[in-house]
Scaffold this motif. Sequence first.
Motif, mmCIF file in Angstrom:
data_model
loop_
_atom_site.group_PDB
_atom_site.id
_atom_site.type_symbol
_atom_site.label_atom_id
_atom_site.label_comp_id
_atom_site.label_asym_id
_atom_site.label_seq_id
_atom_site.Cartn_x
_atom_site.Cartn_y
_atom_site.Cartn_z
ATOM 1 N N PHE A 138 27.392 49.772 53.780
ATOM 2 C CA PHE A 138 28.459 49.003 53.144
ATOM 3 C C PHE A 138 29.597 48.841 54.152
ATOM 4 N N ARG A 139 30.072 47.585 54.348
ATOM 5 C CA ARG A 139 31.099 47.332 55.358
ATOM 6 C C ARG A 139 32.430 46.958 54.724
ATOM 7 N N ALA A 140 33.460 47.009 55.524
ATOM 8 C CA ALA A 140 34.812 46.724 55.027
ATOM 9 C C ALA A 140 34.887 45.351 54.354
ATOM 10 N N GLY A 141 34.182 44.383 54.947
ATOM 11 C CA GLY A 141 34.225 43.024 54.416
ATOM 12 C C GLY A 141 33.495 42.857 53.094
ATOM 13 N N ASN A 142 32.755 43.870 52.674
ATOM 14 C CA ASN A 142 32.049 43.794 51.390
ATOM 15 C C ASN A 142 32.906 44.275 50.220
ATOM 16 N N ALA A 143 34.026 44.912 50.562
ATOM 17 C CA ALA A 143 34.818 45.530 49.493
ATOM 18 C C ALA A 143 35.487 44.483 48.598
ATOM 19 N N ALA A 144 36.086 43.456 49.214
ATOM 20 C CA ALA A 144 36.814 42.474 48.389
ATOM 21 C C ALA A 144 35.895 41.759 47.388
ATOM 22 N N PRO A 145 34.729 41.263 47.823
ATOM 23 C CA PRO A 145 33.840 40.634 46.828
ATOM 24 C C PRO A 145 33.391 41.602 45.737
ATOM 25 N N ALA A 146 33.187 42.873 46.105
ATOM 26 C CA ALA A 146 32.774 43.856 45.100
ATOM 27 C C ALA A 146 33.895 44.065 44.077
ATOM 28 N N LEU A 147 35.116 44.131 44.589
ATOM 29 C CA LEU A 147 36.261 44.297 43.675
ATOM 30 C C LEU A 147 36.424 43.072 42.774
ATOM 31 N N GLU A 148 36.114 41.926 43.344
ATOM 32 C CA GLU A 148 36.186 40.697 42.545
ATOM 33 C C GLU A 148 35.176 40.733 41.399
ATOM 34 N N LEU A 149 33.996 41.222 41.705
ATOM 35 C CA LEU A 149 32.964 41.346 40.668
ATOM 36 C C LEU A 149 33.442 42.287 39.561
ATOM 37 N N LEU A 150 34.033 43.421 39.993
ATOM 38 C CA LEU A 150 34.549 44.356 38.985
ATOM 39 C C LEU A 150 35.651 43.705 38.157
ATOM 40 N N GLY A 151 36.438 42.893 38.805
ATOM 41 C CA GLY A 151 37.514 42.190 38.105
ATOM 42 C C GLY A 151 36.961 41.240 37.053
ATOM 43 N N ARG A 152 35.892 40.573 37.415
ATOM 44 C CA ARG A 152 35.277 39.638 36.483
ATOM 45 C C ARG A 152 34.673 40.385 35.288
ATOM 46 N N PHE A 153 34.044 41.499 35.608
ATOM 47 C CA PHE A 153 33.516 42.361 34.554
ATOM 48 C C PHE A 153 34.651 42.783 33.616
ATOM 49 N N ASP A 154 35.758 43.206 34.227
ATOM 50 C CA ASP A 154 36.835 43.767 33.410
ATOM 51 C C ASP A 154 37.637 42.709 32.646
ATOM 52 N N ALA A 155 37.539 41.468 33.095
ATOM 53 C CA ALA A 155 38.197 40.394 32.341
ATOM 54 C C ALA A 155 37.515 40.232 30.982
ATOM 55 N N VAL A 156 36.271 40.673 30.894
ATOM 56 C CA VAL A 156 35.555 40.605 29.618
ATOM 57 C C VAL A 156 35.607 41.952 28.905
ATOM 58 N N PHE A 157 35.203 43.012 29.614
ATOM 59 C CA PHE A 157 35.066 44.310 28.943
ATOM 60 C C PHE A 157 36.394 45.069 28.852
ATOM 61 N N ASP A 158 37.269 44.880 29.800
ATOM 62 C CA ASP A 158 38.615 45.474 29.776
ATOM 63 C C ASP A 158 38.631 46.971 29.466
ATOM 64 N N VAL A 159 38.001 47.737 30.327
ATOM 65 C CA VAL A 159 37.955 49.184 30.107
ATOM 66 C C VAL A 159 38.397 49.989 31.337
ATOM 67 N N LEU A 160 38.648 49.299 32.446
ATOM 68 C CA LEU A 160 38.909 50.047 33.684
ATOM 69 C C LEU A 160 40.310 50.659 33.721
ATOM 70 N N ARG A 161 41.279 49.973 33.164
ATOM 71 C CA ARG A 161 42.657 50.489 33.173
ATOM 72 C C ARG A 161 42.754 51.628 32.162
ATOM 73 N N PRO A 162 43.185 52.813 32.626
ATOM 74 C CA PRO A 162 43.314 53.915 31.668
ATOM 75 C C PRO A 162 44.474 53.653 30.708
ATOM 76 N N SER A 163 44.338 54.098 29.470
ATOM 77 C CA SER A 163 45.445 53.968 28.524
ATOM 78 C C SER A 163 46.606 54.822 29.021
ATOM 79 N N VAL A 164 47.796 54.467 28.567
ATOM 80 C CA VAL A 164 49.002 55.173 29.024
ATOM 81 C C VAL A 164 48.839 56.670 28.768
ATOM 82 N N PRO A 165 49.014 57.483 29.793
ATOM 83 C CA PRO A 165 48.874 58.921 29.556
ATOM 84 C C PRO A 165 49.973 59.425 28.626
#
Length: 468
Positions: free
Chosen positions: A385-412
């Motif tokens: 895995f290279r440095a240049g692969n990180a941004a697209p991977a994060l974008e994929l996670l972002g797209r996932f989270d725009a639907v599922f919305d579970v990555l942000r922890p609730s306010v502690p």
Amino acid sequence: MPLRFYNTLTQRVEEFVPLEPNVVRMYTCGPTVWNYVHIGNLRTFTFQDILRRWLRLRGYRLEHVMNITDVDDRIIQEAAAAGKSIGEYTEVFTQAFLEDAATLRLERPERLVRATDHIADMVALIRRLSEKSFTYRSDGSIYFRIAKFPDYGKLSHTDFSGIRPGARVDTDKYDKADARDFVLWKARKEGEPYWDTELGPGRPGWHIECSAMAMKYLGETLDIHAGGVDLTFPHHENEIAQSEAATGKPFVRYWLHSEHLIVEGQTMSKSLGNFYTLRDLLERGYAPEAVRYLLASVPYRKPLNFTFDALHAAATAIERLRNFRLRLESERFAEGTAERILERTQEAEQKFAASLDDDLNTAEALAAVFEYVREMNSAMDAREFRAGNAAPALELLGRFDAVFDVLRPSVPAAALPDEEIERLIAERTRARQARDYARADRIRAELFEKGIVLEDTKDGVRWKRRAP
Ligand code: AMP
Ligand code: ZN
């Protein structure tokens, strides 16, 4: 492949094409606010949230109306037992519903409308039906004559042609077995709230509410109407009869019904007493994101079997995704971009989208993401895995989270110090002693927002911090 939904009306999976390009006019039946909603209800509302979010990501603008049923038999009973007006009584549970929805990250529909604010619209619709002879009166109540509407049964795919004309039913919820002319306007009863209208003193039946509010805000033909499967008959069948009899136009183009959440083989329901509210689960220390994930993870046309094991598994799944994101954000990868990984990321993104396009197959969408995450974790361990692969991977996670919305922890919950909590509780106690229940409820809600759950016991108020 285009976006497709299973349409209860046609019993087929169909390509989704809204009436007007780029806009989706959607109506969903909201809660009857006689009590807290349970996680079964929330399963249905979470499905509708996923639907909303996916439609928007697919480029549609939404006009989504959800109603709040704030008058019905149970509300009238419970409010009377509590010595409150129905308005005072339902306000508490309306607010509680909105809090629960916000905690579960359910997006607010463009319009949230209360039935009691639309009595005049319901009266007008009943008048329109009367002018076309679809109604008759009996003992001050007004009924819909289903023998005059030959399409009756087309949604629930039931043949009602043999039913006895003139037999009536006054309750809002009943079975196909006792399908009869249903009530549009209920005559005033001693001791019950009523509205003085041109139809005479009384109150609306449940079904007319949704037809009146849906058509008022969305026009005579809507793109999507959704609800739990139990609403197919009689509620939605009656909505079709009322609306189409009045307008002569198709009422809804796509009917989407979600299966129930079940516990130990039975549907979760207030009357069976086998229910958990969201608050129950948070008090046991589960995070709202885990509940959301669990409710969203089973495709909406499959029953969702609720277990605490599944809830644990949901929390673990979220952890895995958060850890992956943390790796992407904090690890130092070798310079450059691995072409194979870039392609793999695109492929995962396509699978994710294709799964949701396929009648919102959330299980497949999640599988696509998890398989990807597993492979990428190995690729990182193997230093592929290279440095240049990180941004697209994060974008994929972002797209996932725009639907599922579970990555942000609730306010502690740790944010609020003990003294401050005690002070607010004391203030709430004083408000209650002064019978200022609105203020007391606001303080409770404020504490809840900050992760503090109150429990009124006979020895006074106890409080707990919700797990983050
Ligand atoms: P109600 O407040 O009873 O009108 O219900 C609100 C929504 O929850 C409706 O769309 C129902 O179909 C849905 N619903 C009720 N029970 C369940 C359940 N056990 N699982 C999923 N949805 C449910
Ligand atoms: Zn409805």
